[in-house]
Design a protein around this motif. Structure first.
Motif, PDB file in Angstrom:
ATOM      1  N   GLU A 116       1.001  -1.512  -0.527  1.00 15.79           N
ATOM      2  CA  GLU A 116      -0.389   0.312   0.725  1.00 15.79           C
ATOM      3  C   GLU A 116       1.027   0.996  -0.271  1.00 15.79           C
ATOM      4  O   GLU A 116       2.303   1.132   0.625  1.00 15.79           O
ATOM      5  CB  GLU A 116      -1.118   0.291   1.301  1.00 15.79           C
ATOM      6  N   LEU A 117       0.723   2.076  -0.752  1.00 11.96           N
ATOM      7  CA  LEU A 117       1.302   3.293  -1.167  1.00 11.96           C
ATOM      8  C   LEU A 117       0.367   4.543  -0.885  1.00 11.96           C
ATOM      9  O   LEU A 117      -0.519   4.414  -1.254  1.00 11.96           O
ATOM     10  CB  LEU A 117       2.116   3.910  -2.365  1.00 11.96           C
ATOM     11  N   THR A 118       0.634   5.314   0.288  1.00 14.25           N
ATOM     12  CA  THR A 118      -0.635   6.164   0.692  1.00 14.25           C
ATOM     13  C   THR A 118       0.563   7.822   1.156  1.00 14.25           C
ATOM     14  O   THR A 118       1.829   8.215   1.114  1.00 14.25           O
ATOM     15  CB  THR A 118      -0.356   5.991   1.754  1.00 14.25           C
ATOM     16  N   VAL A 119       0.221   8.682   1.102  1.00 10.80           N
ATOM     17  CA  VAL A 119       0.665  10.226   0.541  1.00 10.80           C
ATOM     18  C   VAL A 119      -0.336  10.985   0.922  1.00 10.80           C
ATOM     19  O   VAL A 119      -1.540  11.021   0.805  1.00 10.80           O
ATOM     20  CB  VAL A 119       0.410  10.596  -1.063  1.00 10.80           C
ATOM     21  N   GLU A 120       0.208  12.267   2.299  1.00  7.39           N
ATOM     22  CA  GLU A 120      -0.482  12.609   3.301  1.00  7.39           C
ATOM     23  C   GLU A 120       0.399  14.266   2.815  1.00  7.39           C
ATOM     24  O   GLU A 120       1.164  14.682   3.156  1.00  7.39           O
ATOM     25  CB  GLU A 120      -0.387  12.169   4.215  1.00  7.39           C
ATOM     26  N   GLN A 121      -0.747  15.347   3.382  1.00  9.49           N
ATOM     27  CA  GLN A 121       0.597  16.791   3.265  1.00  9.49           C
ATOM     28  C   GLN A 121      -0.455  17.408   4.293  1.00  9.49           C
ATOM     29  O   GLN A 121      -2.009  17.599   4.068  1.00  9.49           O
ATOM     30  CB  GLN A 121      -0.177  17.232   1.765  1.00  9.49           C
ATOM     31  N   GLU A 122      -0.366  17.361   5.109  1.00 11.35           N
ATOM     32  CA  GLU A 122      -1.070  18.465   6.229  1.00 11.35           C
ATOM     33  C   GLU A 122      -0.218  19.677   7.060  1.00 11.35           C
ATOM     34  O   GLU A 122       1.460  19.134   7.239  1.00 11.35           O
ATOM     35  CB  GLU A 122      -1.874  17.659   7.441  1.00 11.35           C
ATOM     36  N   ASN A 123      -0.145  20.309   6.772  1.00  9.39           N
ATOM     37  CA  ASN A 123       0.473  21.432   7.584  1.00  9.39           C
ATOM     38  C   ASN A 123       1.830  22.034   7.232  1.00  9.39           C
ATOM     39  O   ASN A 123       3.024  22.135   8.086  1.00  9.39           O
ATOM     40  CB  ASN A 123       0.030  21.546   9.374  1.00  9.39           C
ATOM     41  N   GLY A 124       2.485  22.143   6.377  1.00 11.05           N
ATOM     42  CA  GLY A 124       3.273  22.124   5.452  1.00 11.05           C
ATOM     43  C   GLY A 124       4.322  20.829   5.216  1.00 11.05           C
ATOM     44  O   GLY A 124       5.482  20.643   5.065  1.00 11.05           O
TER      45      GLY A 124
END
Length: 384
Positions: free
Chosen positions: A350-358
């Motif tokens: 599983e490949l996950t990508v997250e973006q949060e608060n810079g």
């Protein structure tokens, strides 16, 4: 909503970081020095109050500077410090009451759009003229008054303003160097991709050329050999198409150790600090896929982020790459990672990508038996 160009945003980020460091390092001693000067010169509580206002105004400008917003306070604080200086000369008999102006004047002049040199000269003349007024109180000590009330205050204020210009130029040089390093890192990655493409296609094209030339010579003498050569050319071209597609979609099997070393070199060349944590030996069955994830993520960080730190964590069956400097905007469409997500999923991961608060995080994780999961049958359009 108004947006700033990438370079401007990156510049503000770097300057803000350096300004925060300056605040932590310099504001305590500057406050202590100001308090000592007030205590040394004030003869009663109300003189101490007025002189302290000049020091306080200077500290307010410094605090607002670290927040990148001196526009609303610098002019009022300049007025306060400029008023404290005549009070110090004519009332408190203090030749050190210009202390607040030493801090506020450089920030005021630096934010002017033009005529900064004229403003520096004018404010220096004001400091000198006010100091010279002490001659009215001490006409018998002209050399001492000129030294303590005119020359020293004027020189300190002017030199401090000039140093502010040098400081700003220093920030600009650091940012320009960082941008050049990042551009060079991306250029090196492109050159490396071009080299991989040449390795795949250069040899194939040369062999195809030779086989076609041989087929032309044999077409009238040995048609069976010609057919064999053409079949080999067809197979060779098909294999090259498949390899080129794998390269274009980051599906070519890579070596994780080589990719890790390359990523570290690219980040360091771009002025990005990188930290690698190894929680265990990587399973050889997923080594290549993790290398592809690392390569694609490295390219995305260099192209789309304004990172200063990257942390890479390796486990037996996974990799996590985390960086700062992500834009405060919706998650961009990253085509390379989207293609890798399908491939990782086909292999049981599983490949996950997250973006949060810079913060931007890319993680690929396989179950212990995930790498052994059979691949799905190829669709007819897979090689298009």
């Amino acid at each position: 909503m108004e947006t700033s160009p990438p370079r401007a945003g990156h510049t503000r980020t770097t300057q803000g970081r350096l300004r925060g460091w300056n605040l932590t390092v310099f504001i305590p001693p500057l406050a202590v020095v100001g308090a000592v000067l007030v205590a040394a010169d004030a003869r009663n509580w109300w003189e101490a109050t007025v002189l302290a206002l000049g020091v306080l105004a200077a500290l307010v400008v410094l605090e607002r500077w670290t927040a990148g917003d001196t526009s609303r306070v610098v002019v009022p604080c300049l007025i306060v410090t400029a008023a404290v200086w005549p009070f110090g000369v004519l009332v408190a008999d203090s030749h050190r009451a210009f202390y607040g102006m030493t801090i506020v004047v450089p920030f005021f002049v630096a934010r002017l759009p033009r005529h900064r040199a004229a403003a520096t000269v004018g404010l220096g003349a004001f400091v000198a003229a006010v100091g010279a007024a002490e001659l009215l109180e001490s006409p018998d000590d002209v050399p001492g008054v000129l030294l303590r009330y005119v020359l020293v205050p004027t020189a300190v204020v002017v030199v401090a303003t000039c140093l502010m210009f040098a400081n700003r130029r220093f920030y600009e040089i650091i940012e320009e160097a960082r941008e050049r390093e990042a551009e060079l890192a991306v250029y090196r990655e492109r050159v490396r991709f071009a080299g991989d493409l040449h390795d795949i296609q250069g040899h194939t094209l040369h062999v195809v050329k030779l086989k076609i030339a041989l087929a032309e010579k044999l077409v009238r003498r040995d048609i069976g050999r010609v057919e064999e050569e053409l079949r080999e050319v067809h197979a060779l071209v098909s294999d090259t198409i498949a390899q080129t597609k794998q390269l274009a979609y980051a599906q070519r099997r890579l070596n994780l150790s080589v990719e890790l070393e390359n990523a570290k070199n690219l980040f360091e060349a771009a002025g990005i600090r990188v930290r690698v944590n190894r929680e265990g030996a990587v399973d050889e069955r997923v080594d290549g896929l993790l290398g592809q994830v690392l390569r694609e993520t490295t390219t995305n960080i260099l192209r789309h982020a304004q990172a200063t730190r990257v942390r890479i964590t390796l486990s037996r069956s996974g990799i996590t790459i985390e960086n700062d400097g992500a834009p405060h905007a919706p998650l961009p469409r990253l085509g390379g990672l989207a293609a890798l997500r399908e491939r990782v999923g086909d292999s049981g991961g599983e490949l996950t990508v997250e973006q949060e608060n810079g913060r931007f995080l890319t993680a690929a994780e396989f179950s212990p038996l995930g790498a052994a999961t059979p691949r799905r049958p190829a669709r007819k359009d897979d090689n298009r």
